[in-house]
Each structure stands twice: as structure tokens, then as C-alpha cells.
Design an enzyme around this catalytic site. Structure first.
Site, short mmCIF file in Angstrom:
data_model
loop_
_atom_site.label_atom_id
_atom_site.label_comp_id
_atom_site.label_asym_id
_atom_site.label_seq_id
_atom_site.Cartn_x
_atom_site.Cartn_y
_atom_site.Cartn_z
N HIS A 76 -1.01 -3.14 8.38
CA HIS A 76 0.02 -2.56 9.25
C HIS A 76 -0.47 -1.23 9.80
O HIS A 76 -0.83 -0.33 9.05
CB HIS A 76 1.33 -2.34 8.46
CG HIS A 76 2.16 -3.58 8.37
ND1 HIS A 76 3.50 -3.61 8.57
CD2 HIS A 76 1.79 -4.86 8.11
CE1 HIS A 76 3.95 -4.84 8.43
NE2 HIS A 76 2.92 -5.62 8.15
N PRO A 296 12.12 4.63 -3.66
CA PRO A 296 11.18 3.73 -2.96
C PRO A 296 11.00 4.00 -1.47
O PRO A 296 10.18 3.36 -0.82
CB PRO A 296 11.78 2.34 -3.20
CG PRO A 296 13.21 2.57 -3.52
CD PRO A 296 13.31 3.93 -4.14
#
Ligand code: RFL
Ligand code: PHB
Length: 394
Positions: A76, A296
Site C-alpha cells: 500500500h 490500534p
């Protein structure tokens, strides 16, 4: 009767930290015993992280477990931040020259388990009553029950890789250990669904109903999250409610591309920032979630664990193969220096992207102004990008 085992490094916990340490040590000829209170299938089925920094990929290459990662991982080059429908792309490659790789933690652990099994190395699964002894001496030991039998592992070093709820951290006396903690007043509800991802890149969205994250595991499997109430249970979020909220928070343009379906995994995770200092006590070294937790939002937990293991394995290998202890002696301070920077990033991104129940209208405007600033400033975008792709190891 107590069964006595002998090894150089006793590794408590076979999550990604423990498994990777065992693999790196084995490759350098250092012997270890790996124990866990769960078994392989339980550990492999814990759905968690999805984004790997290039340093993490390098560590998995060094461990010799990266061939499937290279075949199936998805590089990515950027991701999107969205705020009430406005989108801003963080161009990771353009801003830092580096990308990240989307590859699930479940797959990382599978690859590590396979490597250890095929090298004929042993595991101790489903152990109970783990107790660490004589950590300040040259002969520490780890005691536990397995198959109804008492076991005692005599070793030179203990690696505490047993996560936030493990026993290793609490083996450090309270007068030595300092902990720093922040709990966030919400959780993340995550689902897995076998539908193509709504976007080629990850989208982190702040909407007045709360945060949403569109992530993925493959071209046909999506991992989606929404911010939820801290007390919510999975049963509070039937799929219909999830899709409605998720689509709303992503905004109409993105939601138009959303393919929904029956989720096959759904879980709620609390958000926490936590650091324990020091990360060494005598011959015990803490690594990964045993020593620190990040929310997260920055995709940092697993990457931070791997960074610890890179330094710890280097220290142990230098000790055994070169008779040098500089890396081990500096382990706690050099790891913590990086840990705090990553804690800062994860905390800031969490603050920016979530709805906090007690935020005043002023604080909400500050969030929006910060988003607008990031969207208009290459310097601010670059700050996010260089943290997201991973800070250098010390
Ligand atoms: P783990 O994975 O918790 O493994 C610890 C192991 O120790 C065992 N254990 C014991 N064994 C023996 N005796 C005892 N007394 C024991 N007590 C516990 C446990 O059974 C377990 O097998 O810690 P480790 O290895 O340090 O790995 C840390 C990572 O798992 C964690 O940081 C990440 O999953 C965090 N995380 C993410 N990290 C990223 O880098 N990128 C992400 O995209 C990302 N997304 C996430 C996440 C964590 C999440 N949740 C559920 C907390 C998304 C979520 C939702
Ligand atoms: C995931 O895919 O599970 C994931 C991705 C990015 C995050 C957190 C979790 O920041």
C-alpha cells in the site's frame, strides 16, 4: 515428580513476539523453549493486526518466513484520512519513499509456526500456573504445569512475550516497575466479510457518529471497524446495524461502492495506551504487548512488538555468538525511546480521528482544524507518513 528441561532462552508466550524471537534465535544457533497457555489453533485464529511496516517485513525476511508474505501481501502506497466526508490522501511513497504491506497477523503467526514445526523445534502448549523464578540470578527458571505434570525450565534468560495479560511483567517487583496508562472511553467493533474492499487503500474516517476504518485482508476479504460504546457487546451489533453505521460514517460517495454481506468474524476491542518501564529486570526481558499497548489507530502494536524482537534477538545473538553484552545492556533504554515515540503517534492519531464523549464544541473544532491543517500542509502530512511507515530502529 518435576520434569526438568534445559535451554538457553525460555520464551513465555507464542504470539508473534515469542514466535519471531524463537525463529531468529534458532537461525543463529541459539536454543529456546517456547511455551503458551493456549494452543496453535487458538493463537492462529486471533484476528488482529493487518498492516506491516517495511522494517517488520525485513525482520520476517531475516527470519526466513517471508515467501508467502511476498506472494500474498498487498503493498500500500498511501491511505486516506476522512473527516465528515472530506478526504485527504497521505501519500506514503511520495512523502517518505516507503510503503506498508497489508498481511494479516493470523498469516504471520501461521508462517512462523510452520517454520518452527518444519525445523523440528518444540512447543509447550496449554501450559498453566506459569511462575518465573530467580530472575536476578545467573540461573533463572520457569515453572509450569503441562499435561498434569510439573515442569521446570532452567535457562540463562527469560523472554516475557506473554502479552498484556501475561505473568512476566508482574514478576518485576512493584518497587522497580513503573507503569503509564490511558484508557479510551470507547472501543472498536471489527468485522471480517468476504466482499471486495470498498477502496484500494485504507480509509480512516472521523464522523460525528464516531470513527470508522475500512481495511482489508485480500482483494476479496475486507476488514472493517466502527468506534463503539466501551460497554457494547458483539450482540449489540447485528450486521444490519453495522452496515448502516459504517456506510454513514464513510460518507455517501464511498458508501456507494460498499459491498455488504454476512460477516464471519465480529469482535469488540478496548483501546488503551500503556507502557511498563523498565523492560529488563535481571535476566528477564519484556517484549511486545507484555510491555506496551497502543490503540490500534496507527496500526502499530504488532510492528512495535517486532521492533522489540529485532533488538532483543540481536542482543541475545551477540551475547552467545560474540560474547558481547552491549545490546542486551542497552535493550530497555533503546527500545523504550522508540516505544514512547510510537505511543505519541498512536495517541495523537486516536485523538484526531475519534469522537470523545466529553469533547467540548471547542475541542471538536480543534480536531477539524487539525484535519484541515494536515490536508493543506505537506509538512504535517509527512509527519504522519513517516510515523505510519515506521520510525527507524535505534
Ligand atoms: P500477543 O499476541 O498478545 O501474544 C501473547 C501470547 O502469550 C500467551 N500468554 C501466556 N503464555 C504462557 N503463560 C502465560 N501466563 C500467558 N499469558 C499469555 C498468549 O496466549 C499469547 O499467545 O502479544 P505479542 O506477541 O507481543 O504481539 C502483539 C500483537 O498481537 C499486538 O500488538 C497487535 O495485534 C496489535 N494490533 C495491531 N498491530 C499492528 O501492528 N497493526 C495493526 O493493524 C493492528 N491492529 C491490533 C490491531 C490489535 C487489535 N486488538 C484486538 C487488540 C487491531 C486490533 C483490533
Ligand atoms: C486491520 O486491518 O486490522 C487494521 C488496519 C489498520 C489499523 C488497525 C487495524 O490501524
Amino acid at each position: 515428580m518435576t520434569k526438568t528441561l534445559k535451554t538457553q532462552v525460555c520464551i513465555v508466550g507464542s504470539g508473534p513476539s515469542g514466535l519471531l524471537l524463537a525463529q531468529l534465535l534458532a537461525n543463529a544457533g541459539v536454543d529456546s523453549i517456547l511455551l503458551d497457555r493456549k494452543n496453535r489453533s487458538y493463537i492462529e485464529s486471533r484476528v488482529r493486526a493487518g498492516v506491516l511496516e517495511s522494517g517488520t517485513v525485513a525482520a520476517l525476511e531475516e527470519a526466513g518466513v517471508a515467501s508467502r508474505l511476498h506472494a500474498e501481501g498487498i503493498p500500500h502506497e498511501g491511505f486516506d484520512l476522512a473527516f465528515d466526508g472530506a478526504r485527504h490522501r497521505i501519500d506514503l511513497v511520495g512523502l517518505t519513499g516507503k510503503s506498508v504491506t497489508v498481511y494479516g497477523q493470523t498469516e504471520v503467526t501461521k508462517d512462523l509456526f510452520d517454520a518452527r514445526y518444519s525445523a523440528g523445534q518444540q512447543f509447550c502448549f496449554d501450559v498453566e500456573e506459569v511462575v518465573l523464578h530467580d530472575l536476578k540470578s545467573a540461573n533463572p527458571s520457569v515453572q509450569f504445569m503441562m499435561d498434569g505434570e510439573k515442569h521446570n525450565v532452567c535457562c540463562d534468560y527469560v523472554a516475557g512475550c506473554d502479552g498484556y495479560h501475561g505473568v512476566s511483567r508482574s514478576a518485576i517487583p512493584a518497587v522497580v516497575l513503573r507503569t503509564f496508562e490511558r484508557e479510551y472511553p470507547f472501543g472498536w467493533l471489527g468485522i471480517l466479510v468476504d466482499q471486495p474492499p470498498v477502496s484500494d487503500e485504507l480509509i480512516y474516517a472521523n464522523h460525528e457518529h464516531g470513527f470508522a476504518l475500512a481495511s482489508m485482508r485480500s482483494e476479496t476479504r475486507s476488514r472493517y471497524y466502527v468506534q463503539c460504546d466501551i460497554n457494547d457487546k458483539v450482540s449489540d451489533w447485528p450486521d444490519e446495524r453495522f452496515w448502516q453505521e459504517f456506510a454513514l460514517r464513510l460518507g455517501p460517495e464511498t458508501a456507494a461502492k460498499l459491498q455488504t454481506g454476512d460477516s464471519f468474524e465480529k469482535s469488540v476491542a478496548p483501546l488503551r495506551s500503556f507502557v511498563a518501564e523498565p523492560m529488563r529486570y535481571g535476566n528477564l526481558f519484556l517484549a511486545g504487548d507484555a510491555a506496551h499497548i497502543v490503540p490500534p489507530t496507527g496500526a502499530k502494536g504488532l510492528n512495535l512488538a517486532v521492533a522489540d524482537i529485532r533488538l532483543l534477538s540481536r542482543g541475545l545473538i551477540e551475547h552467545y555468538n560474540a560474547g558481547k553484552d552491549d545490546y542486551l545492556d542497552n535493550y530497555s533504554s533503546s527500545v523504550l525511546n522508540r516505544v514512547w515515540k510510537v505511543e505519541r503517534f498512536s495517541w495523537q492519531l486516536s485523538k484526531l480521528m475519534h469522537q470523545f464523549p466529553d469533547n467540548s464544541p471547542f475541542e471538536k473544532r480543534m480536531q477539524r482544524a487539525e484535519f484541515d491543517y494536515i490536508a493543506s500542509s505537506e509538512a504535517a502530512s509527512k509527519t504522519i507518513a513517516e510515523n505510519y511507515v515506521g520510525l527507524p530502529l535505534e
